[in-house]
Design an enzyme around this catalytic site. Structure first.
Site, PDB file in Angstrom:
ATOM      1  N   SER A  23     -50.708   8.953 -19.487  1.00  0.00           N
ATOM      2  CA  SER A  23     -50.326   8.998 -21.252  1.00  0.00           C
ATOM      3  C   SER A  23     -50.883   7.281 -22.052  1.00  0.00           C
ATOM      4  CB  SER A  23     -49.267   9.410 -22.328  1.00  0.00           C
ATOM      5  OG  SER A  23     -49.998  10.753 -22.187  1.00  0.00           O
ATOM      6  N   GLU A  39     -35.679   4.679 -22.514  1.00  0.00           N
ATOM      7  CA  GLU A  39     -36.351   3.994 -23.282  1.00  0.00           C
ATOM      8  C   GLU A  39     -35.664   3.013 -23.621  1.00  0.00           C
ATOM      9  OE1 GLU A  39     -36.589   7.343 -24.413  1.00  0.00           O
ATOM     10  OE2 GLU A  39     -37.858   7.715 -23.796  1.00  0.00           O
ATOM     11  N   PHE A  41     -41.047   7.193 -29.681  1.00  0.00           N
ATOM     12  CA  PHE A  41     -39.688   7.014 -28.420  1.00  0.00           C
ATOM     13  C   PHE A  41     -40.739   5.163 -28.600  1.00  0.00           C
ATOM     14  CE2 PHE A  41     -42.096  11.052 -26.617  1.00  0.00           C
ATOM     15  CZ  PHE A  41     -40.790  11.780 -27.393  1.00  0.00           C
ATOM     16  N   HIS A  87     -49.943   7.416 -29.616  1.00  0.00           N
ATOM     17  CA  HIS A  87     -50.048   8.834 -30.006  1.00  0.00           C
ATOM     18  C   HIS A  87     -48.995   8.887 -31.382  1.00  0.00           C
ATOM     19  CE1 HIS A  87     -51.208   9.674 -25.530  1.00  0.00           C
ATOM     20  NE2 HIS A  87     -50.250  11.074 -25.781  1.00  0.00           N
ATOM     21  N   ASP A 117     -48.611  18.732 -29.975  1.00  0.00           N
ATOM     22  CA  ASP A 117     -47.346  18.397 -30.147  1.00  0.00           C
ATOM     23  C   ASP A 117     -46.002  18.572 -30.895  1.00  0.00           C
ATOM     24  OD1 ASP A 117     -47.305  18.006 -27.306  1.00  0.00           O
ATOM     25  OD2 ASP A 117     -46.863  16.280 -26.661  1.00  0.00           O
TER      26      ASP A 117
END
Lengths: 281, 318
Positions: free
Chosen positions: B40, B61, B86, B112, B120
């Site tokens: 990603s 994370e 995140f 993202h 999502d």
């Protein structure tokens, strides 16, 4: 190399520093600091291979990270008495415009501190990151870190503990200050954690117990054993059993002095139990 | 009016991946960390080229941010990669204490971001991250607009000492900035000259602003478009110079109007030159599932919305 008596004298002086620092500003954390006095003295005087001068990158020397930053009094006292900054600066602990903030920080440029700590549970990750960089730099020196036992209730620790074993970070010795106390009471009453040895072993670490964590010879012996276990593919954990408030009888075996300063009378009693050895700041 | 050509739609995250690949070759101190999102984040190539400098941390994370802070000690320049949500909200205290307060040279690279993550839905679409990051003392905040600019920014931030938040996205969008343009942190880019309105846009909204300018031109309105890729430190001079001429401004961003670019611009204007301003931003809301285009339309974040905001602000102009 100092002998055991000299280390004990320094420890006594460090206890006096801790008591006087927190008393002066009527704040700070004497209990955990006193419990770790022998460990810090042994670490900085004997165990670590460190340079006299401080630079942030610390290439070619052992490094130490304090995760439970609230025991800053013992950290500051030992850093000052190991030559990182003037001993008189201990006078400024927690005062406005001081480099000796309530919790350790790099922000004011205090030599000896490499990361801020205080918000708990972050030290494993930082120390493991520094250990990874040592490996990338082909620097064979060791990363040492210290963590509270109550602090292990923070989840981030276990992310780091899992990572280090999975990635064979074997140049780190992380010590847990096993004093069994936290702010709200005994760790076993607040949130029992079961066997830390079993937990660390299950996560893939090698575990060394130091049962007498307030005895300098026992610390030196245990840490030497820990060091002998580095470089073998696994991270090393030391479970250091200490007594909170050690060396000041009314502060021992209780969480009451976790974050409370002694009054004038209590200070006098504490100092009387720890006669001046190397000279007060 | 100066016009810009889309050389072909590309995702900004691939610009990040390409920049990181180049850094891998040119800067031995650059290391990369990823929390189970290599594909990603387009970090595959860096990983393949430099396995010893790539760190897969798993779905952890908080640990990734701490590791990165620690890795700086000894001279490494860590680039962390995960989704914007995140990268910020989930790890705010880790960034605050171990990175920002500790002045660690960590580059937090976030893909993202915003609504354009799409299907999502709101759990993964963060519209608060610019605000979270810009409030941290010492943090540089960058939101790039296309593939070329994201690649250039990725390369540029390695040379900047200090923590950086680099925000980019998932969808393929117009690629129109020059391939050879150097990226200067904190230096806004004026894309078109105009007299009637200043439109300050960041991220995916920059291309939308250029599209809006064409529509406005047909209506006889001359728009000055500024690509403000760096939200902190903000290029106050570029904004003030432009509004001294146009006397009104529209800000456009894929972010909540609370805490975003628009608020930063409003602060500068209220202090130095109070000016009518309209905000193209989300209105204190979470996102939802949908295609990026559907979401940008529903939440008012496209060229059409910029045209409407311009017409509104022109009416308020004195």
């Amino acid at each position: 190399m100092p002998n055991t008596q000299q280390l004990q004298d320094l420890t006594t002086q460090v206890r006096r520093d801790i008591l006087r620092m927190v008393h002066k500003v009527n704040s700070g954390h004497p209990g955990g600091s006193l419990g770790c006095a022998e460990f810090f003295v042994a670490l900085y005087q004997e165990i670590m291979d460190r340079k006299d001068s401080f630079d942030m990158n610390g290439i070619g020397e052992d490094l130490f990270f304090l995760s439970n930053g609230h025991i800053s009094p013992v950290f500051y006292s030992v850093l000052a008495r190991s030559g990182y900054f003037p001993i008189d600066e201990l006078n400024t602990f927690r005062l406005i415009n001081s480099r000796l903030q309530g919790h350790p920080t790099t922000h004011e440029g205090l030599p000896g501190v490499r990361v801020a700590s205080g918000s708990l549970g972050q030290g494993f990750s930082v120390a493991i990151g520094a250990a990874e960089t040592k490996k990338l730099n082909n620097d064979s020196h060791i990363i040492y870190s210290l963590h509270g036992d109550g602090e292990l209730q923070e989840g981030q620790n276990w992310e780091g503990i899992m990572y280090a074993a999975a990635n064979n970070v074997d140049n780190i010795i992380s010590t847990i200050d096993l004093n069994g106390q936290q702010i709200d009471g005994a760790t076993d009453d607040v949130l029992p954690m079961g066997s830390l040895r079993a937990k660390f072993e299950a996560f893939g670490w090698v575990v060394v117990d130091i049962e007498k964590g307030n005895n300098i010879e026992a610390i030196l012996q245990g840490m030497a054993q820990a060091k002998s276990l580095t470089g073998k593919g696994k991270p090393v954990c030391v479970l250091l059993k200490t007594v909170m408030g050690n060396g000041v009888d009314f502060m021992m075996h209780t969480h009451a002095w976790h974050g409370k300063a002694p009054n004038d009378e209590q200070l006098a009693i504490g100092l009387a139990q720890n006669a001046e050895t190397l000279g007060d700041y | 009016m100066k016009t810009y050509t889309n050389t072909g739609n590309k995702d900004t995250r691939s610009g990040f991946g390409a920049g990181l690949t180049e850094l891998g070759k040119t800067n031995n101190n650059v290391v990369a960390l990823c929390a189970d999102l290599i594909g990603s984040l387009k970090m595959d190539e860096f990983k393949a080229n430099h396995p010893e400098r790539f760190f897969q941390v798993g779905i952890a994370e908080a640990n990734m941010i701490g590791l990165a802070a620690g890795m700086t000690i000894g001279g490494k320049i860590p680039f962390t990669g995960t989704f914007a949500n995140f990268s910020t909200g989930r790890v705010y205290d880790q960034i605050r204490q171990s990175v920002a307060y500790s002045d660690k040279n960590v580059k937090i690279c976030a893909s993202h971001a915003g609504l354009t993550l799409g299907e999502d839905g709101a759990t993964h679409q963060i519209l608060e991250d610019i605000g979270l990051m810009k409030m941290l003392p010492g943090m540089t905040v960058i939101n790039t607009c296309d593939y070329n600019q994201t690649k250039a920014a990725t390369i540029a931030i390695a040379e900047h000492h200090g923590p950086v938040y680099l925000r980019f996205g998932r969808p393929k969008v117009a690629n129109f900035t020059p391939e050879d343009q150097t990226f200067e942190i904190g230096k806004a880019l004026k894309l078109t000259d105009g007299d009637d309105v200043t439109i300050v846009a960041t991220g995916h909204l920059v291309w939308e602003a250029l599209e809006a300018a064409k529509v406005l031109q047909e209506k006889g309105i001359s728009a000055e478009i500024i690509n403000i890729h760096t939200i902190k430190p903000l290029d106050n001079k570029a904004i003030l110079d432009s509004v001294s001429k146009t006397k009104c401004i529209v800000t456009a961003e894929e972010h909540n109007y609370l805490g975003g670019l628009g608020e930063s611009v409003a602060r500068v204007l209220s202090q130095h030159n109070p000016t009518p301003q309209e905000f193209v931003a989300t209105n204190d809301t979470f996102g939802e599932s949908g295609t990026p285009a559907q979401l940008m339309e529903k939440y008012g974040l496209n060229a059409n919305a910029i045209v409407k905001a311009t017409e509104t602000v022109l009416k308020r102009k004195k």
